[in-house]
Design a protein around this motif. Structure first.
Motif, PDB file in Angstrom:
ATOM      1  N   THR A  14      -4.026  -7.246  -0.836  1.00  0.00           N
ATOM      2  CA  THR A  14      -4.178  -8.665  -0.500  1.00  0.00           C
ATOM      3  C   THR A  14      -4.015  -8.870   1.002  1.00  0.00           C
ATOM      4  O   THR A  14      -4.766  -9.617   1.636  1.00  0.00           O
ATOM      5  CB  THR A  14      -3.123  -9.510  -1.260  1.00  0.00           C
ATOM      6  OG1 THR A  14      -3.114  -9.087  -2.622  1.00  0.00           O
ATOM      7  CG2 THR A  14      -3.440 -10.976  -1.199  1.00  0.00           C
ATOM      8  N   ALA A  15      -3.014  -8.189   1.595  1.00  0.00           N
ATOM      9  CA  ALA A  15      -2.743  -8.388   3.027  1.00  0.00           C
ATOM     10  C   ALA A  15      -3.931  -7.925   3.869  1.00  0.00           C
ATOM     11  O   ALA A  15      -4.386  -8.640   4.768  1.00  0.00           O
ATOM     12  CB  ALA A  15      -1.473  -7.639   3.426  1.00  0.00           C
ATOM     13  N   VAL A  45      -0.669  -2.482  -4.801  1.00  0.00           N
ATOM     14  CA  VAL A  45       0.532  -2.714  -5.604  1.00  0.00           C
ATOM     15  C   VAL A  45       0.145  -3.380  -6.937  1.00  0.00           C
ATOM     16  O   VAL A  45       0.837  -3.235  -7.941  1.00  0.00           O
ATOM     17  CB  VAL A  45       1.580  -3.506  -4.787  1.00  0.00           C
ATOM     18  CG1 VAL A  45       1.174  -4.958  -4.632  1.00  0.00           C
ATOM     19  CG2 VAL A  45       2.951  -3.420  -5.381  1.00  0.00           C
ATOM     20  N   ALA A  50       0.969 -15.439  -7.930  1.00  0.00           N
ATOM     21  CA  ALA A  50       1.289 -16.859  -7.786  1.00  0.00           C
ATOM     22  C   ALA A  50       1.357 -17.215  -6.307  1.00  0.00           C
ATOM     23  O   ALA A  50       1.915 -16.470  -5.508  1.00  0.00           O
ATOM     24  CB  ALA A  50       2.625 -17.167  -8.462  1.00  0.00           C
ATOM     25  N   VAL A 186      -5.336   7.899   5.210  1.00  0.00           N
ATOM     26  CA  VAL A 186      -4.878   8.189   6.576  1.00  0.00           C
ATOM     27  C   VAL A 186      -3.804   9.274   6.470  1.00  0.00           C
ATOM     28  O   VAL A 186      -2.830   9.124   5.729  1.00  0.00           O
ATOM     29  CB  VAL A 186      -4.282   6.914   7.231  1.00  0.00           C
ATOM     30  CG1 VAL A 186      -3.581   7.253   8.542  1.00  0.00           C
ATOM     31  CG2 VAL A 186      -5.358   5.872   7.440  1.00  0.00           C
ATOM     32  N   ALA A 245      10.975  -3.747 -10.474  1.00  0.00           N
ATOM     33  CA  ALA A 245      10.193  -4.674 -11.297  1.00  0.00           C
ATOM     34  C   ALA A 245       9.332  -3.856 -12.240  1.00  0.00           C
ATOM     35  O   ALA A 245       8.954  -2.720 -11.929  1.00  0.00           O
ATOM     36  CB  ALA A 245       9.317  -5.565 -10.423  1.00  0.00           C
ATOM     37  N   SER A 346       7.260 -17.161  -4.835  1.00  0.00           N
ATOM     38  CA  SER A 346       5.865 -16.852  -4.476  1.00  0.00           C
ATOM     39  C   SER A 346       5.613 -16.939  -2.967  1.00  0.00           C
ATOM     40  O   SER A 346       4.615 -17.530  -2.525  1.00  0.00           O
ATOM     41  CB  SER A 346       4.893 -17.808  -5.179  1.00  0.00           C
ATOM     42  OG  SER A 346       5.285 -18.101  -6.478  1.00  0.00           O
ATOM     43  N   SER A 348       5.417 -14.229  -0.735  1.00  0.00           N
ATOM     44  CA  SER A 348       4.900 -13.045  -0.031  1.00  0.00           C
ATOM     45  C   SER A 348       3.499 -13.268   0.510  1.00  0.00           C
ATOM     46  O   SER A 348       3.216 -12.958   1.672  1.00  0.00           O
ATOM     47  CB  SER A 348       4.879 -11.834  -0.956  1.00  0.00           C
ATOM     48  OG  SER A 348       6.182 -11.443  -1.232  1.00  0.00           O
ATOM     49  N   ILE A 349       2.610 -13.788  -0.344  1.00  0.00           N
ATOM     50  CA  ILE A 349       1.239 -14.029   0.132  1.00  0.00           C
ATOM     51  C   ILE A 349       1.287 -15.108   1.218  1.00  0.00           C
ATOM     52  O   ILE A 349       0.546 -15.055   2.200  1.00  0.00           O
ATOM     53  CB  ILE A 349       0.308 -14.402  -1.045  1.00  0.00           C
ATOM     54  CG1 ILE A 349       0.155 -13.171  -1.971  1.00  0.00           C
ATOM     55  CG2 ILE A 349      -1.055 -14.865  -0.551  1.00  0.00           C
ATOM     56  CD1 ILE A 349      -0.638 -13.411  -3.245  1.00  0.00           C
TER      57      ILE A 349
HETATM   58  P1  FAD Z   1      -0.584  -3.121  -1.250  1.00  0.00           P
HETATM   59  O1  FAD Z   1      -1.157  -3.956  -2.314  1.00  0.00           O
HETATM   60  O2  FAD Z   1       0.382  -2.059  -1.649  1.00  0.00           O
HETATM   61  O3  FAD Z   1      -1.768  -2.477  -0.462  1.00  0.00           O
HETATM   62  C1  FAD Z   1      -1.588  -1.383   0.401  1.00  0.00           C
HETATM   63  C2  FAD Z   1      -2.931  -0.854   0.833  1.00  0.00           C
HETATM   64  O4  FAD Z   1      -2.730   0.188   1.766  1.00  0.00           O
HETATM   65  C3  FAD Z   1      -3.780  -0.274  -0.288  1.00  0.00           C
HETATM   66  O5  FAD Z   1      -5.133  -0.633  -0.103  1.00  0.00           O
HETATM   67  C4  FAD Z   1      -3.630   1.231  -0.107  1.00  0.00           C
HETATM   68  O6  FAD Z   1      -4.761   1.938  -0.570  1.00  0.00           O
HETATM   69  C5  FAD Z   1      -3.529   1.299   1.406  1.00  0.00           C
HETATM   70  N1  FAD Z   1      -2.880   2.521   1.881  1.00  0.00           N
HETATM   71  C6  FAD Z   1      -1.592   2.881   1.786  1.00  0.00           C
HETATM   72  N2  FAD Z   1      -1.390   4.098   2.339  1.00  0.00           N
HETATM   73  C7  FAD Z   1      -2.586   4.485   2.811  1.00  0.00           C
HETATM   74  C8  FAD Z   1      -3.048   5.654   3.467  1.00  0.00           C
HETATM   75  N3  FAD Z   1      -2.241   6.656   3.759  1.00  0.00           N
HETATM   76  N4  FAD Z   1      -4.348   5.739   3.781  1.00  0.00           N
HETATM   77  C9  FAD Z   1      -5.223   4.731   3.496  1.00  0.00           C
HETATM   78  N5  FAD Z   1      -4.847   3.594   2.867  1.00  0.00           N
HETATM   79  C10 FAD Z   1      -3.548   3.488   2.521  1.00  0.00           C
HETATM   80  N6  FAD Z   1       3.439 -12.243  -3.820  1.00  0.00           N
HETATM   81  C11 FAD Z   1       3.143 -13.540  -4.032  1.00  0.00           C
HETATM   82  O7  FAD Z   1       2.774 -14.242  -3.099  1.00  0.00           O
HETATM   83  N7  FAD Z   1       3.239 -14.054  -5.287  1.00  0.00           N
HETATM   84  C12 FAD Z   1       3.698 -13.339  -6.334  1.00  0.00           C
HETATM   85  O8  FAD Z   1       3.727 -13.851  -7.443  1.00  0.00           O
HETATM   86  C13 FAD Z   1       4.097 -12.007  -6.100  1.00  0.00           C
HETATM   87  N8  FAD Z   1       4.627 -11.243  -7.095  1.00  0.00           N
HETATM   88  C14 FAD Z   1       5.038  -9.962  -6.809  1.00  0.00           C
HETATM   89  C15 FAD Z   1       5.710  -9.225  -7.781  1.00  0.00           C
HETATM   90  C16 FAD Z   1       6.187  -7.950  -7.476  1.00  0.00           C
HETATM   91  C17 FAD Z   1       6.945  -7.184  -8.486  1.00  0.00           C
HETATM   92  C18 FAD Z   1       5.931  -7.377  -6.208  1.00  0.00           C
HETATM   93  C19 FAD Z   1       6.392  -5.997  -5.872  1.00  0.00           C
HETATM   94  C20 FAD Z   1       5.267  -8.119  -5.253  1.00  0.00           C
HETATM   95  C21 FAD Z   1       4.843  -9.410  -5.529  1.00  0.00           C
HETATM   96  N9  FAD Z   1       4.230 -10.179  -4.562  1.00  0.00           N
HETATM   97  C22 FAD Z   1       3.920 -11.482  -4.801  1.00  0.00           C
HETATM   98  C23 FAD Z   1       3.908  -9.595  -3.267  1.00  0.00           C
HETATM   99  C24 FAD Z   1       2.432  -9.258  -3.222  1.00  0.00           C
HETATM  100  O9  FAD Z   1       2.118  -8.382  -4.262  1.00  0.00           O
HETATM  101  C25 FAD Z   1       2.096  -8.625  -1.908  1.00  0.00           C
HETATM  102  O10 FAD Z   1       2.567  -9.437  -0.866  1.00  0.00           O
HETATM  103  C26 FAD Z   1       0.608  -8.523  -1.756  1.00  0.00           C
HETATM  104  O11 FAD Z   1       0.017  -7.920  -2.870  1.00  0.00           O
HETATM  105  C27 FAD Z   1       0.268  -7.738  -0.529  1.00  0.00           C
HETATM  106  O12 FAD Z   1       0.438  -6.388  -0.727  1.00  0.00           O
HETATM  107  P2  FAD Z   1      -0.050  -5.465   0.435  1.00  0.00           P
HETATM  108  O13 FAD Z   1      -1.493  -5.713   0.664  1.00  0.00           O
HETATM  109  O14 FAD Z   1       0.868  -5.632   1.578  1.00  0.00           O
HETATM  110  O15 FAD Z   1       0.215  -3.997  -0.124  1.00  0.00           O
END
Ligand code: FAD
Length: 502
Positions: A14-15, A45, A50, A186, A245, A346, A348-349
């Motif tokens: 998402t980020a 993840v 939400a 990476v 979780a 909610s 984090s996003i």
């Molecule tokens: P990730 O989804 O983990 O993405 C990481 C990315 O990096 C992936 O594409 C992966 O492939 C890539 N990557 C990693 N290492 C490498 C590498 N070496 N080489 C190439 N690519 C790599 N937020 C909300 O706002 N509302 C909610 O209801 C909510 N519920 C949650 C419940 C739980 C239990 C958890 C743990 C989190 C929740 N969050 C919620 C937080 C939300 O899930 C995250 O903020 C959001 O999904 C962003 O995740 P991210 O993109 O930072 O990381």
């Protein structure tokens, strides 16, 4: 200063895709190159469904068609969060988006409500909030459907969405605006010997991807911000002790329509979320490993689902807290790479969203200066601290004594900033919001009262109005809330008409 010509985003959760979409929109007309690297093998993840109202604005800024996005992400509308069993077992309250009534004579509505209540008015404060009443009856409308004249209270909403589908939707948006996606892992990060800036990342097939500014969206591992730059992490488990979780989507077999609110049900060592999407419910149990084993957490979750699980359980581990710096040298961390508190409100996003806003506001194509880094970090730390305090309130303000977990959180030492907020609220309902704090007066009042923090009195300014005038004012607000909610269709009907999933 080295000019910024190439931005590299590492991570496509998402980020990563939110950052790519927003930056792509920003640079329309310039020759700034944006590359996003993600690894299907590592994946995302896979939870996080939400959102809160500023997320609606994020999509609007990107000119995203709401109906199209909601259909693609199987999204529903969210009017707030229902907290069950938090203050004590059997309790329930809604933390709504939007406000209780409106300030009268410059004094918060809950002060006037408290005065009326003390004088014998039995109406609950919820009767003066559109979002709570609509949530209660499973109804929904957008403000523009009924309020062209502006005389009725608006409806503040956010979405429940399938985050994986949403990221895919944004991928289409960003690639359509010349963001280049690179698939692969990476495996190495190169730093400049003098400045310590990241110069390139190397992929598992040997390709090097060079950049001037790197956005670390690699999730909990913090590939650049932590593994390459060793930024450090502030651990908040003493205040937010849940560190595990288990997530498990399920069908809605009881035939119930999707509720327009998230439900957070407290258990003996954590809590369970239920996020209703159009096609299923997202569920998960957040718990503290010191007081509960994985098996037990899983069993509690499975025993409290609305239907059959639709996937294998997804177990996740995390450490609540934040990166010591969010912007370090030429790396800006967003999403889980930046830190993680709790999904309880909610946020984090939302923090991804505000991180992108700050990055865009501070970005200069002339290069990177220490002032940008300092400003970004200072603002972000404040945001994290305020959200942290709000989350801690849910755990600490409780009468629960039924488990070691609740005994710990009920009696733990809380930050002075929160202790002061609670004390002021108890005295006369005062809520001081500092600068542009995310949570509103209604948010704080809803959670304080919902968790059992009572007001001993109200602000004397609320006594200026005559009692009949106050009653008339309350009657008007209650009537207009009822008028709006009575005319709303059910949330399920609204979705069917507005944004049915294909
Ligand atoms: P990730 O989804 O983990 O993405 C990481 C990315 O990096 C992936 O594409 C992966 O492939 C890539 N990557 C990693 N290492 C490498 C590498 N070496 N080489 C190439 N690519 C790599 N937020 C909300 O706002 N509302 C909610 O209801 C909510 N519920 C949650 C419940 C739980 C239990 C958890 C743990 C989190 C929740 N969050 C919620 C937080 C939300 O899930 C995250 O903020 C959001 O999904 C962003 O995740 P991210 O993109 O930072 O990381």
């Amino acid at each position: 200063m080295k000019p910024i010509r190439r931005i590299v985003i590492v991570g496509g959760g998402t980020a990563g895709w939110m950052a790519a979409a927003a930056l792509a929109r920003l640079r329309e007309g310039s020759d700034l190159a944006i590359t996003l690297i993600e690894s299907e093998m590592i994946g995302t993840v896979g939870v996080g469904e939400a959102t809160i109202p500023p997320f609606v604005e994020f999509n609007q800024l990107l000119d995203i068609d709401e109906r199209e996005m909601m259909a693609a992400a199987q999204a529903t509308f969210k009017l707030g969060i229902q907290f069950v069993n938090w203050g004590k077992q059997g309790d329930s309250y809604i933390h709504p988006f939007g406000n209780y009534g409106y300030p009268i004579d410059g004094v918060g509505f809950h002060q006037h409500w408290h005065r009326a209540r003390a004088a014998g008015d039995r109406r609950p404060i919820q009767a003066f909030n559109v979002e709570t009443m609509a949530a209660f009856f499973g109804k929904f409308s957008r403000t523009e459907d009924y309020n062209r004249s502006g005389e009725y209270p608006p409806v503040n909403y956010a979405y429940h969405l399938d985050a994986t589908r949403y990221a895919k939707f944004l991928r289409g948006y960003a690639e359509g605006r010349r963001v280049v996606r690179r698939e692969g892992r990476v495996v190495d990060v190169a730093l400049d010997g003098e400045s310590g800036f990241v110069t390139s990342v190397t992929m598992d097939d040997g390709r090097a991807v060079e950049g001037d500014l790197f956005v670390d969206c690699s999730g909990f591992r913090g590939l650049l911000i932590e593994q390459a730059l060793g930024t450090g992490y502030e651990d908040w488990r003493h205040l937010l002790p849940c560190d595990r979780a288990v997530a498990l989507p399920c069908a809605r077999e009881d035939g119930s329509p999707p509720a327009p609110f998230t439900r957070a049900t407290a258990h003996s060592a954590g809590w369970q979320w239920c996020v209703p999407l159009q096609h299923r419910n997202g569920n998960g149990h957040v718990y503290c490993s010191e007081y509960m084993a994985d098996d037990e957490a899983h069993d509690i979750l499975v025993n409290n689902l609305a239907g059959k699980p639709q996937a294998e359980p997804n177990f996740l581990r995390f450490v609540t807290g934040r990166r010591k710096k969010f912007w370090n040298k030429n790396v800006v961390a967003l999403g889980l790479a930046a830190g993680f508190m709790e999904p309880l409100e909610s946020t984090s996003i939302h923090l991804i969203n505000t991180g992108i806003n700050k990055l865009i506001a501070l970005l200069s194509l002339e290069g990177i200066s220490q002032a940008q880094e300092d400003a970004f970090n200072r603002f972000t730390i404040k945001e994290y601290l305020r959200i942290r305090d709000f989350l801690v309130l849910h755990y600490n303000a409780t009468a629960r004594e039924d488990s070691e977990f609740w005994n710990y959180v009920r009696t733990m030492e809380i930050p002075d900033s929160l202790a002061e907020k609670v004390e002021l609220f108890r005295l006369n309902g005062q809520i001081f919001r500092e600068e542009d704090e995310l949570f509103t007066e209604t948010s704080w009042a809803a959670v304080m009262m919902g968790q059992g923090v009572g007001m001993q009195g109200h602000n004397p300014m609320a006594d200026r109005m005559s009692a009949p005038a106050l009653k008339a004012e309350l009657d008007t607000i209650e009537r207009s809330v009822r008028f709006v909610v009575d005319r709303m269709p059910s949330h399920a009907d609204y979705l069917k008409r507005y944004c049915p999933a294909p």
